[in-house]
Design an enzyme around this catalytic site. Structure first.
Site, PDB file in Angstrom:
ATOM      1  N   TYR A 160       0.824  -1.209   0.000  1.00 12.00           N
ATOM      2  CA  TYR A 160       0.000   0.000   0.000  1.00 12.00           C
ATOM      3  C   TYR A 160       0.863   1.267   0.000  1.00 12.00           C
ATOM      4  O   TYR A 160       0.345   2.369   0.105  1.00 12.00           O
ATOM      5  CB  TYR A 160      -0.923   0.048   1.227  1.00 12.00           C
ATOM      6  CG  TYR A 160      -1.937  -1.071   1.294  1.00 12.00           C
ATOM      7  CD1 TYR A 160      -1.670  -2.318   0.738  1.00 12.00           C
ATOM      8  CD2 TYR A 160      -3.154  -0.888   1.912  1.00 12.00           C
ATOM      9  CE1 TYR A 160      -2.595  -3.348   0.805  1.00 12.00           C
ATOM     10  CE2 TYR A 160      -4.086  -1.914   1.982  1.00 12.00           C
ATOM     11  CZ  TYR A 160      -3.794  -3.145   1.424  1.00 12.00           C
ATOM     12  OH  TYR A 160      -4.702  -4.160   1.488  1.00 12.00           O
ATOM     13  N   LYS A 227       2.885 -13.921   6.095  1.00 12.79           N
ATOM     14  CA  LYS A 227       2.895 -14.911   5.017  1.00 12.79           C
ATOM     15  C   LYS A 227       4.371 -15.215   4.712  1.00 12.79           C
ATOM     16  O   LYS A 227       4.830 -15.208   3.567  1.00 12.79           O
ATOM     17  CB  LYS A 227       2.160 -14.305   3.809  1.00 12.79           C
ATOM     18  CG  LYS A 227       1.889 -15.246   2.690  1.00 12.79           C
ATOM     19  CD  LYS A 227       0.840 -16.282   2.979  1.00 12.79           C
ATOM     20  CE  LYS A 227       0.760 -17.261   1.827  1.00 12.79           C
ATOM     21  NZ  LYS A 227       0.039 -18.484   2.131  1.00 12.79           N
ATOM     22  N   ASP A 281      -2.995 -17.265   5.839  1.00 15.66           N
ATOM     23  CA  ASP A 281      -4.160 -17.990   5.301  1.00 15.66           C
ATOM     24  C   ASP A 281      -4.819 -18.873   6.359  1.00 15.66           C
ATOM     25  O   ASP A 281      -6.039 -18.898   6.498  1.00 15.66           O
ATOM     26  CB  ASP A 281      -3.802 -18.792   4.045  1.00 15.66           C
ATOM     27  CG  ASP A 281      -2.450 -19.457   4.121  1.00 15.66           C
ATOM     28  OD1 ASP A 281      -1.442 -18.734   4.109  1.00 15.66           O
ATOM     29  OD2 ASP A 281      -2.395 -20.681   4.230  1.00 15.66           O
ATOM     30  N   ASP A 305      -5.651  -5.527   6.549  1.00 19.85           N
ATOM     31  CA  ASP A 305      -6.784  -4.964   5.830  1.00 19.85           C
ATOM     32  C   ASP A 305      -7.861  -6.033   5.658  1.00 19.85           C
ATOM     33  O   ASP A 305      -9.040  -5.835   6.003  1.00 19.85           O
ATOM     34  CB  ASP A 305      -6.290  -4.479   4.455  1.00 19.85           C
ATOM     35  CG  ASP A 305      -7.313  -3.625   3.732  1.00 19.85           C
ATOM     36  OD1 ASP A 305      -8.355  -3.324   4.322  1.00 19.85           O
ATOM     37  OD2 ASP A 305      -7.071  -3.276   2.560  1.00 19.85           O
TER      38      ASP A 305
END
Ligand code: NAP
Length: 416
Positions: A160, A227, A281, A305
């Site tokens: 972002y 991740k 995940d 987010d």
């Protein structure tokens, strides 16, 4: 400081920040931006509820002195087309605490999102979003009461950060050539390119804040969500730096999940916060299946987010999900939803998101009695089925109230 349109209340004191912690008198000045679209409706309702709750908690002893600040369409009308006046920024810095309704991002003309500009200009690096369940609120979960988490989302970097290069643009071609020829990267011709910066500085300050929050609020664990199995030098580095902060700065008050099992047989010693990590995940699955295992969550910008909206949906949706954006000095508490333009001025939407963001603001000031009273009144109003349209359409036998009538019901419940 002299302002052009802002009028600070004559009475009341600025909230100061001492050693990183806010310090408020009984008469603090707090800024508010009413926002665009449904912003004026939810702000008007919330201001009435907040004042009533302060009065119910402290009588005449304490009072918030509100200072209206301007951003968005109202600012543009007052400041000759300027949606983001410099003096609003100056006032927020001076006051250190503000609440804010949603803002429209004007379409076209090269405008950046006002929210992103505000976060970047004031370096509001931590997005803090508590997610908890209030009995009676419709939820898709069988046991939504097990959800009680606070998400700390890094707010300044990651994908972002705005480092994107359009397919086949001059910058894109230059970067593609560098990546291919100098670094041996391999990707399709004409791919759009984006950069994902994750720094030690930004990761550490975010995780530090999450751990400090867990300690201050007697929370059991901080989970680093990343991740890192795929993106080792960005997401994986976030995880590594997160553990380093815990070890280097909070060694007396934290233990790792591994230590919990090897040294303490799975029993958390009183006063210790457990630091653990989960891959992003699986975290989505775990928050649906075993939410009670998670408490404070610290994560990178994109994970946060998605995760915070998914969690909000588990306990009632954006209409009631609160949030704050914080730097080391400034805290801006804001509605999670947008301006919902189709409902603008209709006195229809749920003011809960802003109202509960205000509760976070009262907790920030140390006025915890106020947020407790609002939470209690909200539970009673919900139990009576007195709700705005968004919850009414999911509840059998509910009475649909307008925004202002919902505020009236809350105030009646607060008994002021
Ligand atoms: P939105 O304004 O959040 O509205 C999407 C939908 O969410 C609404 O149509 C409504 O659902 C529901 N909703 C939103 N607020 C609600 C409330 N208070 N009570 C009950 N339901 C509520 O999102 P958007 O339509 O994508 O964005 C509109 C504008 O807001 C854009 O200009 C965007 O840039 C801006 N925005 C600002 C912020 C911010 O200032 N922080 C955040 C997000 C978006 P139903 O239609 O199902 O009733």
């Amino acid at each position: 400081m002299n302002y052009r349109h802002i009028r600070l209340p004559e009475n009341g004191d600025r909230v100061t920040v001492i050693n990183g912690r806010p310090s408020a008198t009984d008469q603090p000045i707090v800024g508010f931006v009413e926002g665009d679209g449904v912003g004026p409706d939810v702000t008007r309702a919330s201001l009435r509820i907040w004042d009533a709750a302060v009065c119910a908690a402290y009588g005449d002893k304490r009072r918030v002195h509100w200072a209206e600040l301007y951003m968005g369409e109202k600012a543009a009308r007052l400041y000759d087309g300027d949606f983001f006046p410099r003096e609003t920024l100056d006032a927020i810095k001076q006051l250190t605490v503000a609440v804010k309704g949603p803002l429209t991002t004007p379409v076209g003309g090269g405008f950046r999102s006002l929210n992103v500009s505000l976060r970047q200009t004031l370096d509001l690096y931590a997005r803090v979003q508590p997610v908890r369940y209030y009995a009676g609120v419709p939820s898709p979960m069988r046991h939504p009461e097990n959800v009680d988490a606070v998400v700390f989302r890094e707010n300044t970097e990651d994908i972002y950060a705005g480092l994107e290069y359009e397919s086949n643009s001059a910058d894109n071609l230059m970067l593609a050539e560098f990546l291919r020829n100098k670094l041996g990267a391999n990707f399709f011709e004409g791919a759009g390119l984006g950069i994902k910066p994750i720094s030690e500085t930004a990761s550490r300050r975010l995780v530090r804040r999450a751990i400090q929050y867990a300690l201050d609020h007697d929370r059991e664990s901080v989970t680093l969500v990343h991740k890192g199995n795929i993106m080792k030098f960005t997401e994986g580095a976030f995880r590594r730096w997160g553990y380093s902060v815990a070890e280097e700065e909070f060694s007396e008050s934290t233990i790792t999940e591994q230590q919990l099992w090897t040294e303490f047989a799975g029993q958390r010693p009183a006063g210790k916060v457990v630091i653990k990590d989960r891959i992003a995940d699986i975290m989505f699955q775990l928050m649906l299946l075993r939410p009670a295992e998670f408490d404070v969550i610290a994560t990178t910008n994109q994970n946060g987010d998605y995760l915070s909206d998914a969690l909000a949906a588990q306990v009632g949706g954006v209409g009631i999900a609160p949030g704050a954006n914080m730097s080391d000095h400034v805290a801006v508490f804001e509605a999670t939803h947008g301006t919902a333009p189709k409902y603008a001025g209709m006195d229809k939407v749920n003011p809960g998101s802003l109202m509960f963001s205000g509760c976070m603001m009262f907790e920030h000031l140390g006025w915890t009695e106020v947020s407790a009273l609002i939470a209690k009144a909200f539970s009673s109003v919900i139990a009576k089925g007195q709700v705005t349209y968004d919850l009414a359409r999911q509840m059998e036998g509910a009475t649909e109230l307008s925004t202002s009538a919902f505020a009236d019901a809350m105030i009646a419940e607060l008994g002021t």
